[in-house]
Motif scaffolding. Structure first.
Motif, short mmCIF file in Angstrom:
data_model
loop_
_atom_site.label_atom_id
_atom_site.label_comp_id
_atom_site.label_asym_id
_atom_site.label_seq_id
_atom_site.Cartn_x
_atom_site.Cartn_y
_atom_site.Cartn_z
N GLU A 62 85.97 -74.16 2.77
CA GLU A 62 86.57 -74.84 3.93
C GLU A 62 87.89 -75.48 3.56
O GLU A 62 88.85 -75.47 4.35
CB GLU A 62 85.60 -75.89 4.46
CG GLU A 62 86.12 -76.59 5.71
CD GLU A 62 85.13 -77.58 6.29
OE1 GLU A 62 85.39 -78.11 7.39
OE2 GLU A 62 84.09 -77.83 5.64
N LYS A 63 87.98 -76.04 2.35
CA LYS A 63 89.24 -76.64 1.91
C LYS A 63 90.34 -75.58 1.86
O LYS A 63 91.48 -75.83 2.28
CB LYS A 63 89.09 -77.29 0.54
CG LYS A 63 90.34 -78.04 0.08
CD LYS A 63 90.13 -78.70 -1.27
CE LYS A 63 91.33 -79.58 -1.62
NZ LYS A 63 92.61 -78.87 -1.59
N ARG A 112 84.23 -75.10 -8.36
CA ARG A 112 85.24 -74.75 -7.35
C ARG A 112 85.65 -73.29 -7.51
O ARG A 112 85.77 -72.56 -6.52
CB ARG A 112 86.46 -75.66 -7.50
CG ARG A 112 87.52 -75.49 -6.41
CD ARG A 112 88.76 -76.32 -6.75
NE ARG A 112 88.44 -77.72 -6.91
CZ ARG A 112 88.37 -78.59 -5.91
NH1 ARG A 112 88.59 -78.19 -4.67
NH2 ARG A 112 88.08 -79.86 -6.15
N ASN A 166 95.18 -76.01 -6.96
CA ASN A 166 93.86 -76.63 -6.84
C ASN A 166 92.91 -76.41 -8.00
O ASN A 166 91.90 -77.11 -8.09
CB ASN A 166 93.19 -76.14 -5.55
CG ASN A 166 93.89 -76.62 -4.31
OD1 ASN A 166 93.68 -77.74 -3.84
ND2 ASN A 166 94.77 -75.79 -3.75
N ASN A 194 91.33 -74.78 5.51
CA ASN A 194 92.12 -75.85 6.11
C ASN A 194 93.55 -75.83 5.58
O ASN A 194 94.51 -76.09 6.31
CB ASN A 194 91.48 -77.21 5.82
CG ASN A 194 90.25 -77.46 6.66
OD1 ASN A 194 90.13 -76.95 7.78
ND2 ASN A 194 89.30 -78.22 6.14
N ASP A 195 93.69 -75.53 4.31
CA ASP A 195 95.01 -75.48 3.70
C ASP A 195 95.84 -74.34 4.26
O ASP A 195 97.04 -74.48 4.54
CB ASP A 195 94.87 -75.34 2.18
CG ASP A 195 96.21 -75.41 1.46
OD1 ASP A 195 96.84 -74.34 1.32
OD2 ASP A 195 96.61 -76.49 1.03
N TYR A 218 84.17 -75.98 -0.55
CA TYR A 218 85.36 -75.50 -1.26
C TYR A 218 86.07 -74.41 -0.46
O TYR A 218 87.30 -74.34 -0.43
CB TYR A 218 84.96 -74.98 -2.63
CG TYR A 218 84.43 -76.06 -3.56
CD1 TYR A 218 85.20 -77.16 -3.89
CD2 TYR A 218 83.15 -75.96 -4.10
CE1 TYR A 218 84.72 -78.15 -4.74
CE2 TYR A 218 82.65 -76.94 -4.95
CZ TYR A 218 83.44 -78.03 -5.26
OH TYR A 218 82.96 -79.00 -6.10
#
Length: 276
Positions: A38-39, A76, A65, A42-43, A36
């Motif tokens: 990492e998401k 999350r 999100n 990346n965003d 989570y």
């Protein structure tokens, strides 16, 4: 031992490096937190500096999100809060940016079902309006790398607490990224208004409508557009505005009334023009 001044991150690291450290620090029961986090990275951009994170960036990410219909929503949220606590504890951010994150409440009993789909209504616009949003997005995407470099240059100029160019550059970058996300969201939902089933003499989104303001015998031509295209200086009025709302769906010769703070205003529709 030299101490870091209060309010100033002790170390400047990228999100990529901070994520590596965060993943290594997790207990076995928390391993999925890394995915989570990492998401998020990346965003935002793995090569962004942790100190450049702002409450606005985190809030906007949460809005996109964190959903009540997500069966993993609480997990999350827990992962993101752990991630932002880690950044604060390591001195990579000035404060814990995750304190304001919340899982939105479900709107009604059916919204808690994992199978419930959130349907976002399309945004009707003119073809020209959609193209204008695309051009604006392309220009922002061209500018953002320069804004990131401006932040990095200003950061190297000394004490961040009294570095006005640094804070100004961060603010400009945050505003640009916020606008970029707004444009991306609008373009995901944007559709060209369909006039195929309307009579040619009916005012619709995209129509030019010539009206006479009867009290003063003044004639003016408006273009009816979606809310995201409205521009009073160009006589483009939203179909959700008081005047646009009463003109939508009308025909030549009709008279309409608009309630305004200064009183009731009466218009006569003289012409309706559609682009070929």
């Amino acid at each position: 031992m030299t101490q870091t001044p209060a309010g100033v991150p002790a170390t400047q690291v990228t999100l990529r490096e901070a994520l590596r450290q965060f993943s290594a620090s997790l207990k076995p029961a928390e391993r999925e937190y890394a995915a989570y986090a990492e998401k998020f990275c990346n965003d935002i951009g793995l090569d962004r500096i942790t100190a450049d994170l702002t409450p606005a960036i985190v809030e906007q990410y949460g809005e996109r999100n964190l959903r009540p219909t997500d069966p993993n929503g609480q997990r999350r949220l827990d992962a993101l809060k752990a991630w932002f606590r880690f950044l604060k504890n390591k001195g990579y951010t000035e404060r814990n940016l995750g304190t304001g994150l919340r899982l939105p409440k479900a709107n009604g009993p059916r919204a808690t079902s994992a199978s419930t789909r959130v349907v976002e209504t399309p945004i009707e616009m003119t073809a020209e309006g959609i193209e204008a949003l695309r051009r604006e997005l392309a220009e922002l995407e061209r500018r953002i790398p320069d804004l990131i470099r401006a932040v990095e240059t200003a950061r190297s100029d000394g004490d961040l607490r009294e570095n006005a160019p640094y804070h100004a550059a961060r603010e400009a970058l945050a505003l640009a990224e916020n606008r970029r996300r707004q444009l991306e969201e609008s373009l995901k939902r944007a559709v060209v208004a369909d006039r195929s089933e309307l009579d040619a003499d009916v005012a619709a989104i995209g129509s030019g409508v010539t009206v006479t303001f009867l009290e003063r015998n003044i004639q003016v031509t408006y273009q009816l557009v979606g809310p995201r295209e409205a521009n009073p200086a160009e006589k483009k009025i939203s179909v959700e505005s008081p005047v646009g709302r009463v003109l939508l769906g009308r025909r030549v010769g009709e008279e309409v009334e608009v309630e305004a703070p200064q009183g009731t205003m009466r218009y006569r529709i003289d012409a309706i023009i559609h682009d070929p």
